[in-house]
Write a protein that holds these residues in place. Structure first.
Motif, short mmCIF file in Angstrom:
data_model
loop_
_atom_site.label_atom_id
_atom_site.label_comp_id
_atom_site.label_asym_id
_atom_site.label_seq_id
_atom_site.Cartn_x
_atom_site.Cartn_y
_atom_site.Cartn_z
N VAL A 1 0.84 -1.20 0.00
CA VAL A 1 0.00 0.00 0.00
C VAL A 1 0.87 1.25 0.00
O VAL A 1 0.60 2.21 -0.74
CB VAL A 1 -0.96 -0.01 1.22
N ILE A 2 1.93 1.25 0.79
CA ILE A 2 2.83 2.40 0.84
C ILE A 2 3.51 2.60 -0.51
O ILE A 2 3.61 3.72 -1.01
CB ILE A 2 3.87 2.22 1.97
N ASN A 3 3.96 1.51 -1.14
CA ASN A 3 4.57 1.61 -2.46
C ASN A 3 3.58 2.18 -3.48
O ASN A 3 3.94 3.01 -4.32
CB ASN A 3 5.08 0.26 -2.94
N ALA A 4 2.34 1.71 -3.42
CA ALA A 4 1.31 2.20 -4.34
C ALA A 4 1.05 3.69 -4.10
O ALA A 4 0.87 4.46 -5.05
CB ALA A 4 0.03 1.40 -4.18
N LEU A 5 1.03 4.11 -2.84
CA LEU A 5 0.83 5.53 -2.53
C LEU A 5 1.97 6.39 -3.06
O LEU A 5 1.74 7.50 -3.56
CB LEU A 5 0.66 5.73 -1.03
N MET A 6 3.20 5.91 -2.99
CA MET A 6 4.34 6.64 -3.53
C MET A 6 4.23 6.76 -5.05
O MET A 6 4.49 7.81 -5.64
CB MET A 6 5.66 5.96 -3.16
N PHE A 7 3.82 5.67 -5.69
CA PHE A 7 3.64 5.64 -7.15
C PHE A 7 2.54 6.62 -7.56
O PHE A 7 2.71 7.39 -8.50
CB PHE A 7 3.29 4.20 -7.56
N TRP A 8 1.45 6.60 -6.84
CA TRP A 8 0.30 7.46 -7.11
C TRP A 8 0.65 8.92 -6.84
O TRP A 8 0.26 9.83 -7.59
CB TRP A 8 -0.87 7.02 -6.26
N ALA A 9 1.41 9.19 -5.78
CA ALA A 9 1.82 10.55 -5.44
C ALA A 9 2.72 11.13 -6.54
O ALA A 9 2.59 12.31 -6.90
CB ALA A 9 2.53 10.58 -4.10
N ALA A 10 3.64 10.31 -7.05
CA ALA A 10 4.51 10.79 -8.12
C ALA A 10 3.69 11.17 -9.35
O ALA A 10 3.96 12.19 -9.99
CB ALA A 10 5.54 9.72 -8.48
N ALA A 11 2.69 10.38 -9.65
CA ALA A 11 1.82 10.69 -10.79
C ALA A 11 1.03 11.96 -10.54
O ALA A 11 0.76 12.72 -11.47
CB ALA A 11 0.88 9.52 -11.07
N GLY A 12 0.66 12.20 -9.32
CA GLY A 12 -0.08 13.42 -8.98
C GLY A 12 0.77 14.68 -9.09
O GLY A 12 0.25 15.76 -9.32
N LEU A 13 2.07 14.54 -8.95
CA LEU A 13 2.97 15.69 -9.01
C LEU A 13 3.40 16.05 -10.42
O LEU A 13 3.86 17.16 -10.66
CB LEU A 13 4.22 15.41 -8.16
#
Length: 116
Positions: free
Chosen positions: A68-80
């Motif tokens: 879940v943490i890895n997915a959140l980091m991936f998703w956050a990068a896409a959001g930026l």
């Protein structure tokens, strides 16, 4: 030299993720380079803090919460970034798993390539 090769290969791995996962898209190799850099920085600076804060949940789930943490980091990068898009959490989870596997393979290959 080793760092630059790893960065280029991780950007290529991000393009592979975009090809394999329907909810992930990367506009160009340049966007993949920037996204790989941002992912690396997020994993270096933010991920350790999240791992520490969610340690009880991680222990209770026998480490599965790290996905879940890895997915959140991936998703956050896409959001930026503008050239890197992830449609939702499910796509981020699948994309982060594929990216992690590719990253592990790249790290092993680079260690063998740049042996002293």
């Amino acid at each position: 030299m080793k760092l630059i090769v790893r960065w280029l290969l991780l950007a290529a791995a991000l393009l592979l993720v975009a090809h394999l996962s329907p909810g992930v898209s990367v506009n160009s190799f340049g966007a993949a380079l920037v996204a790989a850099l941002v992912l690396g920085l997020l994993n270096l600076l933010v991920r350790p803090l999240l791992v520490l804060l969610t340690l009880p949940v991680t222990v209770l789930t026998l480490g599965l919460f790290l996905f879940v943490i890895n997915a959140l980091m991936f998703w956050a990068a896409a959001g930026l970034l503008a050239g890197f898009k992830v449609d939702g959490f499910g796509s981020a989870l699948i994309g982060s798993v594929i990216y992690s596997i590719a990253s592990t393979i790249i790290d092993v290959a680079i260690e063998h390539l740049f042996e002293d």
